[in-house]
Enzyme design. Sequence first.
Site, PDB file in Angstrom:
ATOM      1  N   ASP A  42      -0.948  -6.085  -0.326  1.00 52.92           N
ATOM      2  CA  ASP A  42      -1.185  -5.494   0.960  1.00 52.92           C
ATOM      3  C   ASP A  42      -3.156  -5.259   1.172  1.00 52.92           C
ATOM      4  O   ASP A  42      -3.498  -4.675   0.038  1.00 52.92           O
ATOM      5  CB  ASP A  42      -0.739  -4.002   1.274  1.00 52.92           C
ATOM      6  CG  ASP A  42       0.304  -4.099   2.080  1.00 52.92           C
ATOM      7  OD1 ASP A  42       0.327  -5.015   2.722  1.00 52.92           O
ATOM      8  OD2 ASP A  42       1.324  -3.380   1.975  1.00 52.92           O
ATOM      9  N   ASP A  66       0.946  -1.188   0.150  1.00 51.06           N
ATOM     10  CA  ASP A  66      -0.184   0.025   0.105  1.00 51.06           C
ATOM     11  C   ASP A  66       0.853   1.277   0.109  1.00 51.06           C
ATOM     12  O   ASP A  66       0.477   2.452  -0.023  1.00 51.06           O
ATOM     13  CB  ASP A  66      -0.836   0.134   1.025  1.00 51.06           C
ATOM     14  CG  ASP A  66      -0.310  -0.026   2.458  1.00 51.06           C
ATOM     15  OD1 ASP A  66       0.720  -0.201   2.503  1.00 51.06           O
ATOM     16  OD2 ASP A  66      -0.896  -0.178   3.567  1.00 51.06           O
ATOM     17  N   SER A  67       2.337   1.198  -0.031  1.00 54.06           N
ATOM     18  CA  SER A  67       3.228   1.999  -0.285  1.00 54.06           C
ATOM     19  C   SER A  67       2.918   2.881  -1.779  1.00 54.06           C
ATOM     20  O   SER A  67       3.406   3.778  -2.123  1.00 54.06           O
ATOM     21  CB  SER A  67       4.387   1.641  -0.205  1.00 54.06           C
ATOM     22  OG  SER A  67       4.774   0.577  -0.752  1.00 54.06           O
ATOM     23  N   LYS A  70      -1.246  -9.358   2.942  1.00 56.40           N
ATOM     24  CA  LYS A  70      -0.655  -8.962   3.855  1.00 56.40           C
ATOM     25  C   LYS A  70      -1.506  -8.200   4.695  1.00 56.40           C
ATOM     26  O   LYS A  70      -2.325  -7.391   4.111  1.00 56.40           O
ATOM     27  CB  LYS A  70       0.647  -8.395   3.571  1.00 56.40           C
ATOM     28  CG  LYS A  70       1.458  -7.667   4.688  1.00 56.40           C
ATOM     29  CD  LYS A  70       2.860  -7.468   4.302  1.00 56.40           C
ATOM     30  CE  LYS A  70       3.351  -6.045   3.895  1.00 56.40           C
ATOM     31  NZ  LYS A  70       2.705  -4.843   4.602  1.00 56.40           N
ATOM     32  N   GLU A  74       9.154  -4.272  10.612  1.00 58.74           N
ATOM     33  CA  GLU A  74       9.475  -3.033   9.925  1.00 58.74           C
ATOM     34  C   GLU A  74       9.878  -2.195  11.015  1.00 58.74           C
ATOM     35  O   GLU A  74       9.360  -1.834  12.122  1.00 58.74           O
ATOM     36  CB  GLU A  74       8.350  -2.158   9.339  1.00 58.74           C
ATOM     37  CG  GLU A  74       8.658  -0.901   8.747  1.00 58.74           C
ATOM     38  CD  GLU A  74       7.714  -0.355   7.699  1.00 58.74           C
ATOM     39  OE1 GLU A  74       6.795  -0.931   7.331  1.00 58.74           O
ATOM     40  OE2 GLU A  74       7.761   0.657   7.226  1.00 58.74           O
TER      41      GLU A  74
HETATM   42  O1  KIV Z   1       3.597  -1.132   1.818  1.00 56.20           O
HETATM   43  C1  KIV Z   1       4.604  -1.456   1.737  1.00 56.20           C
HETATM   44  O2  KIV Z   1       5.493  -1.129   0.929  1.00 56.20           O
HETATM   45  C2  KIV Z   1       5.245  -2.430   2.781  1.00 56.20           C
HETATM   46  C3  KIV Z   1       6.593  -2.389   3.050  1.00 56.20           C
HETATM   47  C4  KIV Z   1       7.359  -1.320   3.596  1.00 56.20           C
HETATM   48  C5  KIV Z   1       6.894  -3.689   3.946  1.00 56.20           C
HETATM   49  O3  KIV Z   1       4.391  -2.786   3.583  1.00 56.20           O
END
Ligand code: KIV
Length: 271
Positions: A90, A51-52, A120, A189
């Site tokens: 995510d 979700d980044s 995730k 993290e």
């Molecule tokens: O959303 C993301 O990129 C993440 C990573 C930082 C593990 O959850």
Amino acid sequence: MATPKEIKRITTHTLQNLKAEGVRISMLTAYDFSMARIFDDAGIDVLLVGDSASNVMAGHETTLPITLDQMIYHAASVVRAIKRCLVVVDLPFGSYQGNSKEALVSAIRIMKEAGAHAIKLEGGAEVIESVRRIISAGVPVMGHLGLTPQSIYKFGTYAVRATGEVEALKLKEDALLLQEAGCFAIVLEKIPAQLAGEVARSVTIPIIGIGAGNQVDGQVLVMHDMLGITRQFQPRFLRRYLNLYDKIKQATEKYISDVKEREFPSDHEQY
Ligand code: KIV
């Protein structure tokens, strides 16, 4: 050591075996077809449609605004590109915190509409009922503990988590709880390396770190950070393998100048 080439398809079971054999797991984020194709060709073990995307693709300050529909769009693009790696997606903020039924419906949408291999979600005891329900429907779940960016407004800062005894103890308990619930791996993290190592040794499922030191079973980075596309974000844990920002900027400047100077296209580049 690279994951053996004879492994034709990385599954959640492959990851378990890699941990058992002491082979480190490589994971990167990806959000689109073209980059996912390159990472898969390079032999990455896991691609995370994180979700980044909310930050690096859409330009939001946090991960909170991205929607389930938008995550599915990114995930489907990544899945279309890959032949070998495991694709984890995510669950975005607001798509699973309400109750376990909502969480299951969101997870099923990601599996069905994007063709993902696993999901995730962030949190431990608070989301354990949802984790159990999703797994009992046959969907593999990766946990995420430590600095969980969907809770940024609760934390108030992106500083290192679990430096105190109480939070460290909860994190260790949450890791065991997620393993017992059936998670196939956990992301840790931005926590102290010593604590991350302790957690990795206390569970049999792989622990993937980001800013969690070198005693864990694998590493994940956001692709824009690893490739040096982002510039402002410079945490201590980040190693940039390229400075793509400057390289792309230089190429673009050269293209602009070639167009302006009538250098492009040349005789060979026209019909
Ligand atoms: O959303 C993301 O990129 C993440 C990573 C930082 C593990 O959850």
